[in-house]
Design a protein around this motif. Structure first.
Motif, PDB file in Angstrom:
ATOM      1  N   SER A 111       0.821  -1.206   0.000  1.00 48.40           N
ATOM      2  CA  SER A 111       0.000   0.000   0.000  1.00 48.40           C
ATOM      3  C   SER A 111       0.857   1.260   0.000  1.00 48.40           C
ATOM      4  CB  SER A 111      -0.934  -0.012   1.213  1.00 48.40           C
ATOM      5  OG  SER A 111      -0.201  -0.038   2.423  1.00 48.40           O
ATOM      6  N   ARG A 112       1.999   1.228   0.644  1.00 53.92           N
ATOM      7  CA  ARG A 112       2.843   2.430   0.723  1.00 53.92           C
ATOM      8  C   ARG A 112       3.484   2.780  -0.626  1.00 53.92           C
ATOM      9  NH1 ARG A 112       5.575  -1.633   3.414  1.00 53.92           N
ATOM     10  NH2 ARG A 112       7.678  -2.150   2.684  1.00 53.92           N
ATOM     11  N   ALA A 113       3.389   1.882  -1.608  1.00 48.69           N
ATOM     12  CA  ALA A 113       3.958   2.179  -2.928  1.00 48.69           C
ATOM     13  C   ALA A 113       3.062   3.108  -3.752  1.00 48.69           C
ATOM     14  CB  ALA A 113       4.189   0.883  -3.698  1.00 48.69           C
ATOM     15  N   TYR A 114       1.822   3.273  -3.337  1.00 48.32           N
ATOM     16  CA  TYR A 114       0.857   4.051  -4.106  1.00 48.32           C
ATOM     17  C   TYR A 114       0.694   5.445  -3.489  1.00 48.32           C
ATOM     18  CZ  TYR A 114      -0.301  -0.402  -6.263  1.00 48.32           C
ATOM     19  OH  TYR A 114      -0.234  -1.595  -6.947  1.00 48.32           O
ATOM     20  N   ASP A 115       0.814   6.463  -4.300  1.00 43.87           N
ATOM     21  CA  ASP A 115       0.737   7.837  -3.801  1.00 43.87           C
ATOM     22  C   ASP A 115      -0.679   8.388  -3.740  1.00 43.87           C
ATOM     23  OD1 ASP A 115       3.859   9.019  -5.291  1.00 43.87           O
ATOM     24  OD2 ASP A 115       3.428   8.089  -3.363  1.00 43.87           O
ATOM     25  N   TYR A 116      -1.571   7.883  -4.549  1.00 39.39           N
ATOM     26  CA  TYR A 116      -2.908   8.465  -4.666  1.00 39.39           C
ATOM     27  C   TYR A 116      -3.958   7.450  -4.223  1.00 39.39           C
ATOM     28  CZ  TYR A 116      -0.220  11.663  -7.504  1.00 39.39           C
ATOM     29  OH  TYR A 116       0.732  12.551  -7.938  1.00 39.39           O
ATOM     30  N   TRP A 117      -4.901   7.930  -3.415  1.00 39.64           N
ATOM     31  CA  TRP A 117      -5.912   7.044  -2.834  1.00 39.64           C
ATOM     32  C   TRP A 117      -7.303   7.646  -2.948  1.00 39.64           C
ATOM     33  CZ3 TRP A 117      -5.098   2.238  -0.583  1.00 39.64           C
ATOM     34  CH2 TRP A 117      -3.757   1.841  -0.485  1.00 39.64           C
ATOM     35  N   GLY A 118      -8.269   6.789  -3.172  1.00 40.02           N
ATOM     36  CA  GLY A 118      -9.660   7.192  -3.082  1.00 40.02           C
ATOM     37  C   GLY A 118     -10.129   7.119  -1.640  1.00 40.02           C
ATOM     38  N   GLN A 119     -11.376   7.500  -1.417  1.00 42.00           N
ATOM     39  CA  GLN A 119     -11.883   7.621  -0.054  1.00 42.00           C
ATOM     40  C   GLN A 119     -12.403   6.306   0.528  1.00 42.00           C
ATOM     41  OE1 GLN A 119     -13.618   7.966  -2.659  1.00 42.00           O
ATOM     42  NE2 GLN A 119     -15.732   7.371  -2.234  1.00 42.00           N
ATOM     43  N   GLY A 120     -12.552   5.293  -0.286  1.00 36.55           N
ATOM     44  CA  GLY A 120     -13.041   3.997   0.191  1.00 36.55           C
ATOM     45  C   GLY A 120     -14.535   3.847   0.029  1.00 36.55           C
ATOM     46  N   THR A 121     -14.949   2.627  -0.190  1.00 33.61           N
ATOM     47  CA  THR A 121     -16.366   2.303  -0.293  1.00 33.61           C
ATOM     48  C   THR A 121     -16.612   1.027   0.500  1.00 33.61           C
ATOM     49  OG1 THR A 121     -18.218   1.968  -1.837  1.00 33.61           O
ATOM     50  CG2 THR A 121     -16.088   1.030  -2.479  1.00 33.61           C
ATOM     51  N   LEU A 122     -17.661   1.027   1.314  1.00 32.61           N
ATOM     52  CA  LEU A 122     -17.914  -0.071   2.238  1.00 32.61           C
ATOM     53  C   LEU A 122     -18.676  -1.194   1.556  1.00 32.61           C
ATOM     54  CD1 LEU A 122     -17.902  -1.274   5.108  1.00 32.61           C
ATOM     55  CD2 LEU A 122     -20.016   0.019   5.543  1.00 32.61           C
ATOM     56  N   VAL A 123     -18.147  -2.391   1.699  1.00 32.82           N
ATOM     57  CA  VAL A 123     -18.811  -3.604   1.237  1.00 32.82           C
ATOM     58  C   VAL A 123     -19.150  -4.451   2.460  1.00 32.82           C
ATOM     59  CG1 VAL A 123     -18.546  -5.755  -0.052  1.00 32.82           C
ATOM     60  CG2 VAL A 123     -17.660  -3.603  -0.997  1.00 32.82           C
ATOM     61  N   THR A 124     -20.415  -4.778   2.598  1.00 33.45           N
ATOM     62  CA  THR A 124     -20.864  -5.611   3.703  1.00 33.45           C
ATOM     63  C   THR A 124     -21.540  -6.846   3.130  1.00 33.45           C
ATOM     64  OG1 THR A 124     -21.221  -3.655   5.084  1.00 33.45           O
ATOM     65  CG2 THR A 124     -22.235  -5.716   5.809  1.00 33.45           C
ATOM     66  N   VAL A 125     -21.026  -8.014   3.512  1.00 32.31           N
ATOM     67  CA  VAL A 125     -21.583  -9.269   3.028  1.00 32.31           C
ATOM     68  C   VAL A 125     -22.242  -9.975   4.208  1.00 32.31           C
ATOM     69  CG1 VAL A 125     -21.140 -11.424   1.820  1.00 32.31           C
ATOM     70  CG2 VAL A 125     -19.745  -9.396   1.324  1.00 32.31           C
ATOM     71  N   SER A 126     -23.532 -10.187   4.107  1.00 33.14           N
ATOM     72  CA  SER A 126     -24.265 -10.841   5.194  1.00 33.14           C
ATOM     73  C   SER A 126     -24.332 -12.343   4.968  1.00 33.14           C
ATOM     74  CB  SER A 126     -25.670 -10.264   5.294  1.00 33.14           C
ATOM     75  OG  SER A 126     -26.397 -10.530   4.112  1.00 33.14           O
ATOM     76  N   SER A 127     -24.343 -13.075   6.063  1.00 32.31           N
ATOM     77  CA  SER A 127     -24.377 -14.542   5.959  1.00 32.31           C
ATOM     78  C   SER A 127     -25.799 -15.069   5.902  1.00 32.31           C
ATOM     79  CB  SER A 127     -23.653 -15.149   7.156  1.00 32.31           C
ATOM     80  OG  SER A 127     -24.235 -14.701   8.356  1.00 32.31           O
TER      81      SER A 127
END
Length: 124
Positions: free
Chosen positions: A108-124
């Motif tokens: 992860s430290r090799a990448y300079d640019y990041w998005g804000q993230g998106t949550l994925v929730t998988v229910s059982s």
């Protein structure tokens, strides 16, 4: 380059989701783009990456279920996730960099640019 991740949500186990990472600001095709994820209480982990050429690389546990692709005309990278499991629940981040070598593309430290993230929730 600015990155915007989207497409997360709630899905049942066995279902599918497609995440998108849309870039703006620079020439998108010049960037290696990767997806990482971070589950609650765990470290951020590598999921997949796609190089400028379109070559792809996956974490071993994601092979066969996840597919990364890019559409340079739309400045977008996709992560198609099938056969989702509860353990896939995490915040998914896209990252980009122009200068990624094969030995560091899972870091992860090799990448300079990041998005804000998106949550994925998988229910059982």
């Amino acid at each position: 380059v600015q990155l915007q991740a989207s497409g997360g949500g709630l899905v049942q186990a066995g279902g599918s989701l497609r995440l998108s990472c849309t870039a703006s600001g620079r020439t998108f095709r010049n960037y290696v783009v990767a997806w990482f994820r971070q589950a609650p209480g765990k470290e951020r982990e590598f999921v997949a990456t796609i190089r400028q050429s379109g070559a792809t690389y996956y974490a071993d546990s994601k092979k066969g279920r996840f597919t990364i692709s890019r559409d340079n005309a739309k400045s977008t990278v996709y992560l198609q996730m099938n056969s989702l499991k509860p353990e896939d629940t995490a915040v998914y981040y896209c990252a980009a960099d122009q200068s990624i070598i094969s030995t560091t593309m899972t870091w992860s430290r090799a990448y300079d640019y990041w998005g804000q993230g998106t949550l994925v929730t998988v229910s059982s």
